[in-house]
Design a protein around this motif. Structure first.
Motif, PDB file in Angstrom:
ATOM      1  N   MET A 152       0.900  -1.719  -0.422  1.00 30.68           N
ATOM      2  CA  MET A 152      -0.179  -0.059   0.410  1.00 30.68           C
ATOM      3  C   MET A 152       0.823   1.218   0.113  1.00 30.68           C
ATOM      4  N   LEU A 153       2.521   1.264   1.061  1.00 28.33           N
ATOM      5  CA  LEU A 153       3.129   2.547   0.273  1.00 28.33           C
ATOM      6  C   LEU A 153       3.131   2.768  -1.039  1.00 28.33           C
ATOM      7  N   THR A 154       3.783   1.472  -1.777  1.00 30.96           N
ATOM      8  CA  THR A 154       4.225   1.510  -3.270  1.00 30.96           C
ATOM      9  C   THR A 154       2.619   2.690  -4.199  1.00 30.96           C
ATOM     10  N   ALA A 155       1.455   1.164  -3.560  1.00 30.66           N
ATOM     11  CA  ALA A 155       0.101   1.542  -4.230  1.00 30.66           C
ATOM     12  C   ALA A 155       0.335   3.115  -4.456  1.00 30.66           C
ATOM     13  N   THR A 156       0.342   3.957  -3.146  1.00 33.56           N
ATOM     14  CA  THR A 156      -0.261   5.247  -2.960  1.00 33.56           C
ATOM     15  C   THR A 156       0.873   6.024  -3.651  1.00 33.56           C
ATOM     16  N   ALA A 157       2.086   5.806  -3.644  1.00 37.08           N
ATOM     17  CA  ALA A 157       3.067   6.900  -4.473  1.00 37.08           C
ATOM     18  C   ALA A 157       2.713   6.190  -6.348  1.00 37.08           C
ATOM     19  N   LEU A 158       2.365   5.441  -6.743  1.00 40.16           N
ATOM     20  CA  LEU A 158       1.952   5.468  -7.907  1.00 40.16           C
ATOM     21  C   LEU A 158       0.063   5.769  -7.970  1.00 40.16           C
ATOM     22  N   VAL A 159      -0.117   6.131  -7.402  1.00 43.94           N
ATOM     23  CA  VAL A 159      -1.330   6.577  -7.510  1.00 43.94           C
ATOM     24  C   VAL A 159      -1.074   8.438  -8.286  1.00 43.94           C
ATOM     25  N   LEU A 160      -0.358   8.700  -6.948  1.00 44.27           N
ATOM     26  CA  LEU A 160       0.626   9.727  -6.674  1.00 44.27           C
ATOM     27  C   LEU A 160      -0.156  10.612  -8.278  1.00 44.27           C
ATOM     28  N   ILE A 161       1.576   9.589  -8.970  1.00 47.22           N
ATOM     29  CA  ILE A 161       1.688   9.595 -10.282  1.00 47.22           C
ATOM     30  C   ILE A 161       1.266  10.154 -11.054  1.00 47.22           C
ATOM     31  N   MET A 162      -0.216   9.292 -11.413  1.00 44.98           N
ATOM     32  CA  MET A 162      -1.122   9.668 -12.102  1.00 44.98           C
ATOM     33  C   MET A 162      -1.716  11.184 -12.307  1.00 44.98           C
ATOM     34  N   THR A 163      -1.243  12.250 -11.049  1.00 50.70           N
ATOM     35  CA  THR A 163      -1.200  13.727 -11.222  1.00 50.70           C
ATOM     36  C   THR A 163      -1.338  14.210 -12.115  1.00 50.70           C
ATOM     37  N   PRO A 164       0.530  14.141 -12.223  1.00 50.08           N
ATOM     38  CA  PRO A 164       1.791  14.846 -12.549  1.00 50.08           C
ATOM     39  C   PRO A 164       1.345  14.141 -13.956  1.00 50.08           C
ATOM     40  N   GLY A 165       0.607  12.915 -13.966  1.00 50.77           N
ATOM     41  CA  GLY A 165       0.825  12.176 -15.682  1.00 50.77           C
ATOM     42  C   GLY A 165      -0.514  12.777 -16.854  1.00 50.77           C
ATOM     43  N   LEU A 166      -1.388  13.158 -15.470  1.00 52.19           N
ATOM     44  CA  LEU A 166      -2.685  13.582 -16.026  1.00 52.19           C
ATOM     45  C   LEU A 166      -2.372  15.039 -16.605  1.00 52.19           C
ATOM     46  N   ALA A 167      -1.761  15.957 -16.381  1.00 50.70           N
ATOM     47  CA  ALA A 167      -0.778  17.134 -16.520  1.00 50.70           C
ATOM     48  C   ALA A 167      -0.516  17.244 -17.674  1.00 50.70           C
ATOM     49  N   PHE A 168       0.557  16.136 -18.321  1.00 48.11           N
ATOM     50  CA  PHE A 168       1.108  15.821 -19.260  1.00 48.11           C
ATOM     51  C   PHE A 168       0.316  15.410 -20.404  1.00 48.11           C
TER      52      PHE A 168
END
Length: 457
Positions: A64-80
């Motif tokens: 879940m620590l890993t999954a939390t970091a993965l979900v956070l990267i979605m927002t910069p991904g959405l920005a691109f």
């Protein structure tokens, strides 16, 4: 008529000619809010060091620590993803609208957002804001009942990432024409009055939709439908841009953003199992196959219409598949996930075509893709969900001869749609009354990068 000069970085605001305070004074509001945070912290009593450890599983916590970091990267991904689609003069502003959600929504979530979403239920529609105000009782409290093997604070931060990306999704609908300061106010209101009640009603055991048996594994209703309907309301309210035709600034940004979104979505969906178990593995697998099927379905549908198989179409199709599988990820088999991906690609592609024939200026087709993708996924969850995949499924889907789940999903779809669309329209009116949403024609012509932020790509 004299030409007006747009001041990008003005000095201290002067009084308006009519004697009323200048609107620039509203820019002090974020400063005042930040200044109030330390004072709010003093209201929360000191808590003992450490956290409740009974039943905490190290493997589940690590995942879940890993999954939390993965979900956070979605927002910069959405920005691109969004930033590459708009005109070059609006790339930075569009990307910042996603990034700023990581700032504003984080502060809001700590203060009251988590409590409104997962605090003690008030009528099944919202959480008690006092339960976890300023995250009190989080570090010394027992794990949340739906995630009993991970620390409560980890559950808090994992759910924060969902709250961050949801308002960011809406930005594609009013890209290239919204005032940045007004946007900040709008996302705060949307999070408090739309997102948090939906999260509580759907994911809290005492929530209204949860009590009815509505299935939403990772946010098809809470995230994508709410953002989709909010996008449609925003596009209608904000009216058309002065120059509605635009050329994508960087398709390479769109490809990069799609890759980051797909990568992060594994945490989004598989992390919603809240454990390193078979359900997480199923969600990861169905996420992969649905996205691939949708990307393939999108470009094949384009080819059947005489269009070229484009990089843009492949990326949009992949994201539509990710959206559609989200509510069903942990409830359906891999073959059915492929059907969900293919079906969502066709539905969303048709909706993009239909939208283009109207006067609705949904800049980046957020409603046809995210809204309709979420709707399609929610309904098909009611078609293909099965108890053998997940014991949380109380009755099988329509495909297996049972109707109850499908009808429940359909009823929730109607209720959530009305709430998200109507509520967003009201919030837009309130925001517009406080500070105008639309930039001026001159500011739009110059571009939001320059007029709102004084920067250039």
């Amino acid at each position: 008529m004299q030409n007006e000069t747009i001041v990008i970085a003005p000095p201290a605001a002067a009084p308006a000619a009519n004697g009323r305070p200048s609107r620039r004074r509203l820019s002090l509001l974020p400063v005042l809010v930040l200044a109030a945070v330390p004072a709010l912290c003093l209201l929360v009593p000191a808590l003992p060091a450490g956290s409740a450890s009974t039943g905490i599983n190290a493997a589940d916590t690590a995942w879940m620590l890993t999954a939390t970091a993965l979900v956070l990267i979605m927002t910069p991904g959405l920005a691109f993803f969004y930033g590459g689609m708009v005109n070059k003069k609006n790339v930075l502003s569009t990307m910042l609208q996603s990034f700023i959600c990581m700032v504003v929504i984080t502060m809001l979530w700590v203060m009251v957002g988590f409590s409104l979403s997962f605090g003690d239920s008030v009528g099944g529609v919202v959480g008690d804001p006092r339960t976890f105000f300023m995250l009190r009782h989080v570090f010394d409290g027992a794990p949340f009942r739906l995630a009993p093997t991970i620390p409560l604070v980890l559950f808090v931060i994992f759910q924060l990432k969902f709250a961050i990306v949801t308002p960011a999704l809406i930005t594609g609908a009013f890209a290239e024409r919204i005032r940045f300061s007004s946007y900040l106010l709008f996302i705060v209101l949307f999070s408090l009055f739309i997102y948090c009640p939906l999260a509580h009603a759907t994911w809290h055991p005492g929530g209204l939709l949860a009590q009815l048996g509505v299935l939403d594994f990772a946010g098809g209703t809470v995230v994508h439908m709410s953002a989709g309907w909010a996008a449609l309301a925003s596009a209608l309210y904000m009216k058309k841009r002065a120059e509605p035709v635009h050329n994508p600034a960087r398709i390479t940004y769109v490809l990069l953003g799609t890759g980051l979104l797909w990568f992060g979505w594994f945490g989004f969906n598989a992390g919603s199992a809240f454990a390193a178990n078979g359900t997480a593995a199923i969600a990861l697998a169905t996420t992969t196959t649905a996205s691939a099927a949708a990307a393939f379905g999108w470009i094949v549908f384009d080819a059947a219409r005489g269009k070229k198989m484009s990089a843009m179409g492949t990326c949009i199709g992949a994201v539509v598949g990710l959206v559609a599988i989200t509510p069903a990820a942990g409830f359906v088999t891999i073959p059915h996930s492929i059907l969900i991906g293919l079906g969502s690609a066709v539905v969303s592609n048709i909706m993009v075509i239909l939208r283009s024939r109207t006067n609705i200026d949904d800049t980046l087709d957020v409603f046809p893709c995210h809204g309709m993708g979420g709707i399609t996924g929610m309904l098909l969850t009611g078609v293909f969900a099965h108890k053998s995949v997940n014991s949380m499924v109380s009755s099988n889907g329509l495909f297996f001869g049972e109707t109850r789940l499908f009808l429940v999903q359909l009823g929730a779809l109607v209720g959530v749609s009305v709430f998200a669309f109507g509520g967003t329209l009201l919030l837009l009116k309130i925001t517009d009354a406080i500070k105008p949403l639309r930039v001026s024609d001159d500011e739009e012509r110059i571009g939001l990068d320059q007029s709102q932020h004084g920067e250039r790509l």
